[in-house]
Design a protein around this motif. Structure first.
Motif, PDB file in Angstrom:
ATOM      1  N   TYR A   1       0.835  -1.202   0.000  1.00  0.00           N
ATOM      2  CA  TYR A   1       0.000   0.000   0.000  1.00  0.00           C
ATOM      3  C   TYR A   1       0.872   1.255   0.000  1.00  0.00           C
ATOM      4  O   TYR A   1       1.744   1.400   0.855  1.00  0.00           O
ATOM      5  CB  TYR A   1      -0.921   0.031   1.225  1.00  0.00           C
ATOM      6  CG  TYR A   1      -1.856  -1.151   1.301  1.00  0.00           C
ATOM      7  CD1 TYR A   1      -2.727  -1.431   0.252  1.00  0.00           C
ATOM      8  CD2 TYR A   1      -1.865  -1.986   2.404  1.00  0.00           C
ATOM      9  CE1 TYR A   1      -3.573  -2.523   0.309  1.00  0.00           C
ATOM     10  CE2 TYR A   1      -2.716  -3.080   2.475  1.00  0.00           C
ATOM     11  CZ  TYR A   1      -3.557  -3.346   1.426  1.00  0.00           C
ATOM     12  OH  TYR A   1      -4.391  -4.426   1.480  1.00  0.00           O
ATOM     13  N   SER A   2       0.606   2.133  -0.953  1.00  0.00           N
ATOM     14  CA  SER A   2       1.271   3.432  -0.990  1.00  0.00           C
ATOM     15  C   SER A   2       0.218   4.514  -0.806  1.00  0.00           C
ATOM     16  O   SER A   2      -0.945   4.331  -1.195  1.00  0.00           O
ATOM     17  CB  SER A   2       1.966   3.641  -2.336  1.00  0.00           C
ATOM     18  OG  SER A   2       3.055   2.754  -2.459  1.00  0.00           O
ATOM     19  N   PHE A   3       0.655   5.628  -0.228  1.00  0.00           N
ATOM     20  CA  PHE A   3      -0.275   6.717   0.067  1.00  0.00           C
ATOM     21  C   PHE A   3       0.227   8.020  -0.541  1.00  0.00           C
ATOM     22  O   PHE A   3       1.431   8.239  -0.644  1.00  0.00           O
ATOM     23  CB  PHE A   3      -0.402   6.913   1.586  1.00  0.00           C
ATOM     24  CG  PHE A   3      -1.198   5.835   2.253  1.00  0.00           C
ATOM     25  CD1 PHE A   3      -2.525   6.039   2.608  1.00  0.00           C
ATOM     26  CD2 PHE A   3      -0.626   4.597   2.504  1.00  0.00           C
ATOM     27  CE1 PHE A   3      -3.271   5.037   3.206  1.00  0.00           C
ATOM     28  CE2 PHE A   3      -1.368   3.580   3.110  1.00  0.00           C
ATOM     29  CZ  PHE A   3      -2.685   3.801   3.458  1.00  0.00           C
ATOM     30  N   VAL A   4      -0.710   8.860  -0.919  1.00  0.00           N
ATOM     31  CA  VAL A   4      -0.361  10.244  -1.268  1.00  0.00           C
ATOM     32  C   VAL A   4      -1.422  11.154  -0.645  1.00  0.00           C
ATOM     33  O   VAL A   4      -2.624  10.893  -0.754  1.00  0.00           O
ATOM     34  CB  VAL A   4      -0.218  10.456  -2.800  1.00  0.00           C
ATOM     35  CG1 VAL A   4      -1.452  10.065  -3.568  1.00  0.00           C
ATOM     36  CG2 VAL A   4       0.175  11.908  -3.099  1.00  0.00           C
ATOM     37  N   PHE A   5      -0.915  12.171   0.046  1.00  0.00           N
ATOM     38  CA  PHE A   5      -1.790  13.131   0.713  1.00  0.00           C
ATOM     39  C   PHE A   5      -1.713  14.478   0.002  1.00  0.00           C
ATOM     40  O   PHE A   5      -0.623  14.911  -0.378  1.00  0.00           O
ATOM     41  CB  PHE A   5      -1.362  13.332   2.172  1.00  0.00           C
ATOM     42  CG  PHE A   5      -1.534  12.100   3.008  1.00  0.00           C
ATOM     43  CD1 PHE A   5      -2.741  11.835   3.628  1.00  0.00           C
ATOM     44  CD2 PHE A   5      -0.499  11.196   3.140  1.00  0.00           C
ATOM     45  CE1 PHE A   5      -2.921  10.682   4.370  1.00  0.00           C
ATOM     46  CE2 PHE A   5      -0.661  10.043   3.883  1.00  0.00           C
ATOM     47  CZ  PHE A   5      -1.874   9.784   4.493  1.00  0.00           C
ATOM     48  N   ALA A   6      -2.861  15.099  -0.176  1.00  0.00           N
ATOM     49  CA  ALA A   6      -2.907  16.463  -0.714  1.00  0.00           C
ATOM     50  C   ALA A   6      -3.105  17.408   0.467  1.00  0.00           C
ATOM     51  O   ALA A   6      -3.976  17.166   1.321  1.00  0.00           O
ATOM     52  CB  ALA A   6      -4.068  16.608  -1.693  1.00  0.00           C
ATOM     53  N   GLU A   7      -2.267  18.452   0.517  1.00  0.00           N
ATOM     54  CA  GLU A   7      -2.353  19.394   1.637  1.00  0.00           C
ATOM     55  C   GLU A   7      -2.513  20.816   1.111  1.00  0.00           C
ATOM     56  O   GLU A   7      -1.925  21.186   0.085  1.00  0.00           O
ATOM     57  CB  GLU A   7      -1.082  19.310   2.495  1.00  0.00           C
ATOM     58  CG  GLU A   7      -0.904  17.954   3.132  1.00  0.00           C
ATOM     59  CD  GLU A   7       0.315  17.854   4.049  1.00  0.00           C
ATOM     60  OE1 GLU A   7       0.277  17.015   4.948  1.00  0.00           O
ATOM     61  OE2 GLU A   7       1.286  18.609   3.845  1.00  0.00           O
ATOM     62  N   GLU A   8      -3.312  21.562   1.835  1.00  0.00           N
ATOM     63  CA  GLU A   8      -3.473  22.994   1.533  1.00  0.00           C
ATOM     64  C   GLU A   8      -3.328  23.738   2.849  1.00  0.00           C
ATOM     65  O   GLU A   8      -4.016  23.374   3.829  1.00  0.00           O
ATOM     66  CB  GLU A   8      -4.841  23.255   0.891  1.00  0.00           C
ATOM     67  CG  GLU A   8      -4.877  22.771  -0.545  1.00  0.00           C
ATOM     68  CD  GLU A   8      -6.211  23.019  -1.254  1.00  0.00           C
ATOM     69  OE1 GLU A   8      -6.271  22.793  -2.461  1.00  0.00           O
ATOM     70  OE2 GLU A   8      -7.179  23.442  -0.607  1.00  0.00           O
TER      71      GLU A   8
ATOM     72  N   GLY B   1      -1.589   0.583  -4.989  1.00  0.00           N
ATOM     73  CA  GLY B   1      -0.480  -0.357  -4.902  1.00  0.00           C
ATOM     74  C   GLY B   1      -0.439  -1.271  -6.100  1.00  0.00           C
ATOM     75  O   GLY B   1      -1.430  -1.414  -6.828  1.00  0.00           O
ATOM     76  N   PRO B   2       0.734  -1.893  -6.323  1.00  0.00           N
ATOM     77  CA  PRO B   2       0.887  -2.785  -7.476  1.00  0.00           C
ATOM     78  C   PRO B   2       0.071  -4.065  -7.296  1.00  0.00           C
ATOM     79  O   PRO B   2      -0.092  -4.551  -6.178  1.00  0.00           O
ATOM     80  CB  PRO B   2       2.398  -3.102  -7.478  1.00  0.00           C
ATOM     81  CG  PRO B   2       2.845  -2.871  -6.077  1.00  0.00           C
ATOM     82  CD  PRO B   2       1.954  -1.825  -5.491  1.00  0.00           C
ATOM     83  N   ILE B   3      -0.432  -4.586  -8.392  1.00  0.00           N
ATOM     84  CA  ILE B   3      -1.175  -5.849  -8.346  1.00  0.00           C
ATOM     85  C   ILE B   3      -0.175  -6.987  -8.541  1.00  0.00           C
ATOM     86  O   ILE B   3       0.575  -6.992  -9.538  1.00  0.00           O
ATOM     87  CB  ILE B   3      -2.266  -5.892  -9.441  1.00  0.00           C
ATOM     88  CG1 ILE B   3      -3.226  -4.694  -9.275  1.00  0.00           C
ATOM     89  CG2 ILE B   3      -3.023  -7.204  -9.394  1.00  0.00           C
ATOM     90  CD1 ILE B   3      -4.253  -4.565 -10.392  1.00  0.00           C
ATOM     91  N   ALA B   4      -0.161  -7.908  -7.580  1.00  0.00           N
ATOM     92  CA  ALA B   4       0.802  -9.020  -7.626  1.00  0.00           C
ATOM     93  C   ALA B   4       0.674  -9.785  -8.934  1.00  0.00           C
ATOM     94  O   ALA B   4      -0.430  -9.947  -9.480  1.00  0.00           O
ATOM     95  CB  ALA B   4       0.563  -9.957  -6.446  1.00  0.00           C
TER      96      ALA B   4
ATOM     97  N   GLY C   1       3.255  -4.068 -14.089  1.00  0.00           N
ATOM     98  CA  GLY C   1       2.930  -2.649 -14.153  1.00  0.00           C
ATOM     99  C   GLY C   1       1.462  -2.290 -14.023  1.00  0.00           C
ATOM    100  O   GLY C   1       1.070  -1.179 -14.379  1.00  0.00           O
ATOM    101  N   SER C   2       0.635  -3.221 -13.514  1.00  0.00           N
ATOM    102  CA  SER C   2      -0.767  -2.875 -13.252  1.00  0.00           C
ATOM    103  C   SER C   2      -0.939  -2.593 -11.766  1.00  0.00           C
ATOM    104  O   SER C   2      -0.381  -3.302 -10.925  1.00  0.00           O
ATOM    105  CB  SER C   2      -1.704  -4.011 -13.675  1.00  0.00           C
ATOM    106  OG  SER C   2      -1.729  -4.123 -15.073  1.00  0.00           O
TER     107      SER C   2
END
Ligand SMILES: CC(C)(COP(=O)(O)OP(=O)(O)OC[C@H]1O[C@@H](n2cnc3c(N)ncnc32)[C@H](O)[C@@H]1OP(=O)(O)O)[C@@H](O)C(=O)NCCC(=O)NCCS
Length: 159
Positions: A51-58, A69-72, A76-77
């Motif tokens: 699991y990877s996360f990205v947060f948007a902040e203002e 996250g990557p599909i095992a 590249g999917s």
């Protein structure tokens, strides 16, 4: 307002995620708990969690996030597991920016595409519209997947 992005996850983000996901009014308690469990998995297991996360902040405030996250066993999917924008910040283009950011991050890892799964129920029409407006292409529908009359819609967005 300038939007900045952060990909590191900290323990404090658990409650930010819970608050944001709850604020949407869209998810039930089990789903809210599940969104926090994904963060726990990442905090406990690191990248191995998948699991990877990205947060948007203002203005230093977290206003939206996505988890992917990557599909095992694929080349590249990726799956987009979660995307949510705080109720107070919806309708201002942030969801679209997060989709673009996820695509950029996946592309930087050599990914080719990400998939998003959602329900075909009427309640999810706004969600499906959002995915389509952001360039997601409906690639499959699995009838009666979740329950009789409730299918799975699968969207794909290419890098
Ligand atoms: C879905 C969600 C992430 C959209 O975020 P947002 O910041 O409000 O969306 P944006 O402002 O970036 O909108 C992007 C596009 O989607 C469309 N859109 C967004 N929400 C929509 C809605 N509820 N109904 C119809 N279209 C919608 C917008 O009109 C816009 O299209 P346009 O620019 O071509 O006019 C946000 O509303 C949310 O967190 N909802 C609850 C959680 C959810 O459904 N998550 C997805 C399932 S995990």
């Amino acid at each position: 307002m300038a939007t900045t992005y952060r990909t590191e996850l900290t323990p404090a983000d658990r409650e930010r995620i819970r608050a944001m996901v709850s604020s949407t009014g869209f998810f039930n308690q089990i789903e809210i708990d599940c969104s926090v469990e994904l963060a726990d998995d990442r905090l406990n297991d690191g990248p191995e969690s998948g699991y990877s996360f990205v947060f948007a902040e203002e203005d230093g405030r977290v206003v939206g996030y996505a988890c992917y996250g990557p599909i095992a066993l694929t080349l590249g999917s990726y799956d987009l597991y979660w995307i949510a924008v705080d109720k107070s910040a919806q309708g201002q283009g942030l969801g679209r920016k997060l989709m673009d950011k996820v695509l950029e991050l996946i592309g930087a890892e050599g990914g080719r595409q990400f998939y998003i799964e959602t329900s075909t129920r009427e309640q999810y029409l706004p969600t499906r519209t959002f995915y389509e407006r952001c360039g997601g292409r409906l690639v499959a529908t699995l009838e009666d997947f979740y329950s009789p009359g409730d299918g799975k819609a699968i969207y794909c967005k290419k890098v």
